[in-house]
Design a protein around this motif. Structure first.
Motif, PDB file in Angstrom:
ATOM      1  N   GLU A 189     -66.559  72.550 -57.127  1.00  0.00           N
ATOM      2  CA  GLU A 189     -66.505  72.724 -58.586  1.00  0.00           C
ATOM      3  C   GLU A 189     -65.847  71.524 -59.258  1.00  0.00           C
TER       4      GLU A 189
ATOM      5  N   GLN B 257     -68.440  68.804 -59.453  1.00  0.00           N
ATOM      6  CA  GLN B 257     -69.461  69.114 -60.452  1.00  0.00           C
ATOM      7  C   GLN B 257     -68.945  68.889 -61.860  1.00  0.00           C
ATOM      8  N   LYS B 258     -67.725  69.332 -62.139  1.00  0.00           N
ATOM      9  CA  LYS B 258     -67.168  69.215 -63.483  1.00  0.00           C
ATOM     10  C   LYS B 258     -66.946  67.759 -63.878  1.00  0.00           C
TER      11      LYS B 258
ATOM     12  N   THR C  79     -71.063  61.583 -55.846  1.00  0.00           N
ATOM     13  CA  THR C  79     -72.390  62.188 -55.719  1.00  0.00           C
ATOM     14  C   THR C  79     -72.739  62.390 -54.248  1.00  0.00           C
TER      15      THR C  79
ATOM     16  N   ALA D  80     -70.193  65.791 -64.291  1.00  0.00           N
ATOM     17  CA  ALA D  80     -70.913  66.150 -65.513  1.00  0.00           C
ATOM     18  C   ALA D  80     -70.462  65.286 -66.689  1.00  0.00           C
ATOM     19  N   VAL D  81     -69.187  64.864 -66.655  1.00  0.00           N
ATOM     20  CA  VAL D  81     -68.646  64.030 -67.734  1.00  0.00           C
ATOM     21  C   VAL D  81     -68.842  62.545 -67.434  1.00  0.00           C
TER      22      VAL D  81
ATOM     23  N   ASN E 114     -70.850  60.973 -65.544  1.00  0.00           N
ATOM     24  CA  ASN E 114     -72.218  60.463 -65.441  1.00  0.00           C
ATOM     25  C   ASN E 114     -72.631  59.699 -66.699  1.00  0.00           C
ATOM     26  N   GLN E 115     -71.869  59.888 -67.785  1.00  0.00           N
ATOM     27  CA  GLN E 115     -72.143  59.137 -69.014  1.00  0.00           C
ATOM     28  C   GLN E 115     -71.997  57.632 -68.794  1.00  0.00           C
TER      29      GLN E 115
END
Length: 319
Positions: A59, A62-63, A189, A66-67, A69-70
């Motif tokens: 988790e 993933q969290k 990743t 998610a940020v 990756n910008q």
């Protein structure tokens, strides 16, 4: 007829060795969900604890991904409300300033400012956008000044210097993003899609082994009950049935040990922390570069402002 019987026997044998174990697990899993089974084989406390930690690690990945990756998207801070033309995104700020410095007339300056674009469009970042807007502002002020005016418009001069500085900051941001992509995003990743997937696969094998064990136990209890005996009486098991259950138990224990080893390896690897250190290092390098660039520019702009105020006061006193 004998050949047909032999064929049927072979098909039955194939069914028992391939489809039946999976079907037994599936049926037993459904019965467990419906509360129609007896005692469920429990997993060791250490194994359960490792599962919780692995789930938490997944988790976390993933969290943060998610940020972060910008950082793989160049225009993540590019203002959505501005409109820049193909010419605006043509040559870099430093290229335009160099061309403008060689212009000897307003017409040549305008031609230099709108020179044909380079092969690669300029980056769409917030800093580059500020740089382009600042240089455009500087050029507008220069064009609006009377020909031969001296000294040079201080605001136009300041905006040009600011444009060059912001371009450097923008390039530093792009360098930061590249470092983060290669040293952090790639690593996290990989952990998420490879290491944690290995752990998930090992856990699925444990669950399949447990269901097979419990399904086998349930089948043997049913056989005992069919003979009118107490299904919980293990002494009623045949040697063959007892040996089959023990084999399933050994397989279950082996799968649990293997999964624990895999999960411990995933949790103990220093790679995620090393990747995080690389992320912070890239951010630090970018902010340090930005600080250095703006620290060098600030005194120059401050002096322009002081000089202009002095000229302003002098002109007011003369009036």
């Amino acid at each position: 007829m004998d050949k047909f019987a032999a064929f049927g026997k072979n098909v039955s044998s194939a069914w028992n060795t391939t489809v039946t174990p999976f079907a037994q697990r599936s049926i037993h899993s459904v019965k467990e969900q419906l509360g129609q089974t007896g005692e469920k084989t429990q997993l060791p406390p250490e194994y359960v604890e490792l599962e919780k930690r692995v789930d938490a690690l997944k988790e976390v990945h993933q969290k943060l991904l998610a940020v972060t990756n910008q950082y793989s998207k160049e225009a993540y801070d590019y203002p959505p409300n501005i409109q820049e033309s193909f010419t605006d995104l043509g040559k870099s700020i430093s290229e335009k300033v160099s061309l403008l410095s060689h212009a000897s007339s307003p017409a040549e300056a305008q031609a230099a400012f709108t020179a044909p674009p380079s092969a690669k469009p300029q980056p769409k970042t917030f800093n580059h956008a500020i740089a382009r807007a600042s240089l455009a502002g500087s050029q507008l002020l220069q064009q609006s000044s009377p020909v031969g005016q001296s000294p040079e418009d201080p605001l136009a001069n300041a905006l040009e210097k600011y444009a060059l500085a912001e371009e450097k900051v923008g390039e530093a941001r792009l360098a930061q993003d590249q470092q983060i992509q290669s040293r952090f995003l790639a690593g996290w990743t990989t952990t998420l899609n490879t290491n944690l997937q290995f752990a998930a696969k090992a856990r699925r094998s444990v669950e399949a082994s447990r269901l097979t064990l419990d399904a086998t136990k349930a089948a043997k209890r049913s056989q005992i009950q069919a003979r009118g005996m107490n299904p919980d009486d293990e002494s009623a098991l045949s040697e063959e049935a007892r040996a089959e259950i023990e084999a399933k138990e050994d397989e279950f224990v082996s799968q649990v040990e293997e999964a624990q080893s895999v999960m411990k390896n995933v949790l103990d690897t220093p790679e995620p922390l090393r990747n995080l250190a690389d992320l912070i290092a890239a951010q630090l390098e970018y902010h340090k570069k930005s600080y250095d660039v703006l620290s060098e520019l600030a005194p120059y702009i401050d002096q322009l402002q002081v000089d202009q105020e002095a000229e302003y006061r002098k002109s007011r006193e003369g009036a």
